[in-house]
Each structure stands twice: as structure tokens, then as C-alpha cells.
Design a protein around this motif. Sequence first.
Motif, PDB file in Angstrom:
ATOM      1  N   SER A 115      16.151  45.879 -17.717  1.00 33.45           N
ATOM      2  CA  SER A 115      16.562  45.131 -16.509  1.00 33.45           C
ATOM      3  C   SER A 115      18.067  45.629 -15.982  1.00 33.45           C
ATOM      4  O   SER A 115      18.385  45.062 -14.841  1.00 33.45           O
ATOM      5  CB  SER A 115      16.967  43.511 -16.809  1.00 33.45           C
ATOM      6  N   THR A 116      18.723  46.062 -16.668  1.00 37.72           N
ATOM      7  CA  THR A 116      19.987  46.933 -16.268  1.00 37.72           C
ATOM      8  C   THR A 116      20.002  48.009 -15.284  1.00 37.72           C
ATOM      9  O   THR A 116      19.075  48.609 -15.190  1.00 37.72           O
ATOM     10  CB  THR A 116      21.015  46.869 -17.487  1.00 37.72           C
ATOM     11  N   PRO A 117      21.107  48.293 -14.385  1.00 36.05           N
ATOM     12  CA  PRO A 117      21.072  49.416 -13.834  1.00 36.05           C
ATOM     13  C   PRO A 117      20.916  50.986 -14.418  1.00 36.05           C
ATOM     14  O   PRO A 117      20.162  51.806 -13.959  1.00 36.05           O
ATOM     15  CB  PRO A 117      22.410  49.229 -13.011  1.00 36.05           C
ATOM     16  N   LEU A 118      21.509  50.712 -15.670  1.00 36.32           N
ATOM     17  CA  LEU A 118      21.255  52.265 -16.372  1.00 36.32           C
ATOM     18  C   LEU A 118      20.012  52.157 -17.255  1.00 36.32           C
ATOM     19  O   LEU A 118      19.843  53.054 -17.728  1.00 36.32           O
ATOM     20  CB  LEU A 118      22.591  52.205 -17.521  1.00 36.32           C
TER      21      LEU A 118
ATOM     22  N   HIS B 183      25.932  48.867 -20.669  1.00 35.84           N
ATOM     23  CA  HIS B 183      27.177  48.141 -19.740  1.00 35.84           C
ATOM     24  C   HIS B 183      28.035  47.255 -20.611  1.00 35.84           C
ATOM     25  O   HIS B 183      27.683  46.584 -21.402  1.00 35.84           O
ATOM     26  CB  HIS B 183      26.600  47.347 -18.767  1.00 35.84           C
TER      27      HIS B 183
ATOM     28  N   LEU C 202      26.619  41.069 -14.086  1.00 36.72           N
ATOM     29  CA  LEU C 202      25.749  42.083 -13.720  1.00 36.72           C
ATOM     30  C   LEU C 202      24.704  41.895 -13.062  1.00 36.72           C
ATOM     31  O   LEU C 202      24.001  40.913 -12.788  1.00 36.72           O
ATOM     32  CB  LEU C 202      25.393  42.826 -15.291  1.00 36.72           C
ATOM     33  N   ASP C 203      24.098  42.784 -12.016  1.00 36.97           N
ATOM     34  CA  ASP C 203      22.976  42.791 -11.425  1.00 36.97           C
ATOM     35  C   ASP C 203      21.754  43.344 -12.067  1.00 36.97           C
ATOM     36  O   ASP C 203      21.699  44.482 -12.562  1.00 36.97           O
ATOM     37  CB  ASP C 203      23.057  43.626 -10.103  1.00 36.97           C
ATOM     38  N   LEU C 204      20.805  42.331 -12.224  1.00 38.56           N
ATOM     39  CA  LEU C 204      19.698  42.718 -13.238  1.00 38.56           C
ATOM     40  C   LEU C 204      18.349  42.475 -12.187  1.00 38.56           C
ATOM     41  O   LEU C 204      18.356  41.783 -11.374  1.00 38.56           O
ATOM     42  CB  LEU C 204      19.456  41.589 -14.376  1.00 38.56           C
ATOM     43  N   THR C 205      17.453  43.217 -12.594  1.00 39.41           N
ATOM     44  CA  THR C 205      16.239  43.146 -12.035  1.00 39.41           C
ATOM     45  C   THR C 205      15.045  42.454 -13.252  1.00 39.41           C
ATOM     46  O   THR C 205      15.694  42.288 -14.389  1.00 39.41           O
ATOM     47  CB  THR C 205      15.406  44.330 -11.817  1.00 39.41           C
TER      48      THR C 205
ATOM     49  N   GLY D  64      14.961  38.925 -11.054  1.00 37.46           N
ATOM     50  CA  GLY D  64      16.243  39.637 -10.796  1.00 37.46           C
ATOM     51  C   GLY D  64      17.076  38.767  -9.851  1.00 37.46           C
ATOM     52  O   GLY D  64      16.993  37.828  -9.416  1.00 37.46           O
TER      53      GLY D  64
ATOM     54  N   THR E 291      21.956  38.420  -9.519  1.00 35.14           N
ATOM     55  CA  THR E 291      23.231  38.603 -10.152  1.00 35.14           C
ATOM     56  C   THR E 291      23.288  37.364 -11.654  1.00 35.14           C
ATOM     57  O   THR E 291      23.182  36.454 -11.064  1.00 35.14           O
ATOM     58  CB  THR E 291      24.377  38.484  -9.190  1.00 35.14           C
TER      59      THR E 291
END
Length: 371
Positions: A275-278, A291, A306-309, A347, A349
Motif C-alpha cells: 500500500s505504501t509508495p515504496l 517509510h 502517508l498516502d496509501l493505496t 486508498g 491519505t
Amino acid sequence: MKKISILMFACLALVCFNACVEDDEPTFMVQENEATAPTIVTANSTVMLNKDAEDNQALTVVWNDAQYNFQTPVTYNIMVAAAGTDFEDEINAASTVERSYTWTVKDLNNLAIKAGLEIDKEGALEIRVISSLGSNGGVSMDSNILAITLTPYSTELPKLWLPGDYAQDSGYGANWNPADPLTPTLTAENFTSSKFEGYVYFANDNSNFKITPTNVNFDGNYGDVDDSGTSGTLFQDNASKNIVVPVAGYYRINVDTEALTYSLTKTDWAVTGSSTPLGFAPPEAGPNQDHDLTYDQDTKVWSITLDLTSGEIKFRANDSWSFNYGNDDDGDGSLNEGGSNIAVETGGTYVIILDLSNPRAYTYSLTPVTN
């Protein structure tokens, strides 16, 4: 004339029907001299409470039925209070239509604690049964009183306290004061284990502390066996040395009071996952593969926005999978070491919080940020 009589009878029936519908409960006319209260036939006794047998039956209360002057269902409420209180703060422990009730060891122990009996000290409960008609307690009658002697046991896992010179600067109240409610604690694996664990923040280098078995004083305290304060070996005596934390930080502390050992592991926490950008950090990933969370000594939690999907996350320490926490699958926000991935359904923030401040009761939360 016959038609008129029929119409009058129909109207009377309708009025009676409406009266019955409008009443929440029927009114019972009971002659007091023809009613008999329930009588408890279980004898006064002493009940042994063993926390290693919590699911076993501890006590069954049996009573003779209350007798009213007509046939109708009777409800029995079992009331419990500390002995000598005249049921002033009684507890409605159960409600039944039967003429007996059974408690397990665990349930009776919890009831004794709720009634105000002291842990590990013999006390007494008084029990009475109140019979009534209908669901609103109509025509209630009290039984005789049953007295039970018992000694409640603690439902909390054993603890150790960590007073030291670090407390005030680190957000834990007064220095060297085990009685301060903010003094950090370690918690045992189970009721009989000698292995304790917890997380503590040290704001300054070369912080000192000791380990006490109670929060009353320093009697029976544990310290380091060596002048260095960093040997990892404990000594239980008032002449023991302080345990020293050379470098400030957030530490996982493990203590074994039987083996007389301890370990301090500095941890910095982060979140990772699909779900995290990395994305999920690889098994041997180094820095910048997850993160980082930030610790707040006032709230005593780690957090990040954090922005999650949609996907999954986990928490891990020190850019490694040696220490990681995931879901315990109970759905209550609690964590297990090495637990399953935490699902992110939608998804957006999120404020992500990791709370390791309660030993062996670690939790997390995901809170959507709304504009």
C-alpha cells in the motif's frame, strides 16, 4: 334486540383489546400471604479460585422456586455484593428462568474483583436471588443470603518497573520513583513466565535505571552485576549496579529473572507494504526502502502521515525484518510480532500510528485524513 346485544358485545371486546395492547405489562394481583420467596439451598462455603483452571466450574447456586398464587413465568435475578455492605452497591450478576446458576473460576474471580474484593486477600461475597413476574420486575421477592469466602487472583500479567534518572527528561514522570504511575513497565509472557518485555524511550546518553519487582519501593531490585552497567547479567540485591544505556533512543528491553539476564535493543520504526509508495521492502533491504515513523515522547507513539493505496502494510524496525509487527487477526487493532499483513481496504491519505507503550499489548491505527 339481538343485533344490538351483538354490537354492544363487539364494542366491549374492542375496548378490552385496546386496553391490553396499550399496557406494557399485565397487572398481576398477588395475595402476599399466598406467595413464597425463593430459597437458596446451596450451603455457605469457601471457594478456591485457581487461575490455572479458569474454565472449570467454581460455584453453582441452587434455589427453590418462588411460589405465587397463580401459574406464570418467573424471572430470577442473581444479585451479588461484598459482604457487610447490605447490598448497597449490588451487582446484577445474572438473570435466568431456571432455578440454578453456575460460574466458572474466571467469571467468579472477575465478579469478586468488580464487587471490590482485594487481589490476593481473602474476602467474602453475599449472594441473593430476587424473583419477579414479567420483564419489569413486578411483584419482586428476595431470597435468603448465601455467603461465599474466596481469594481473588490478579487478571493482569506480572510486571516489573524501571525507575531511573532518565524518567523526567523522557516523559515518564519523576526520576527514581517506582511509585510514579508513568514509570515504564515490562510484562511477563504469561502468569508463570520469568521472561519480561517492554519498550522504553531514553532521551539522553548514559541513562541509568534499575528493575524493581513492585511499584512500592526498591526492595528486591535487579541491577547490573558489573560496574560498567552494560554486562547483560543481572544481580538481585540492593548493592547491585545501575543498568546503563550508553546511547539515547527507543529500546526494546527483555529481562529473564530466572536466568538473570537482560538485553537492550535500540529500535527505529517504519512502515512498509504494497500500500505504501515504496512497496514492500525486500528481505535484506537497507535504508530508504520503507517509510520512517517519528516518535513523540509526549504521546509515546510512533506516527507518520502517508498516502496509501489499497493493499497491505506491516511495521518493522531498523531497516530489517528481525523485529516486525503485523495483525493479530482479531480485528481490534492489536499487533502480534511477526503477525499477518495489515489490510488497507481503501486508498487515501492516512495518519498511521504504532503504539508500543503498553508491554505485550501493542496496537496500531489507520485514520483517514479528511479535507
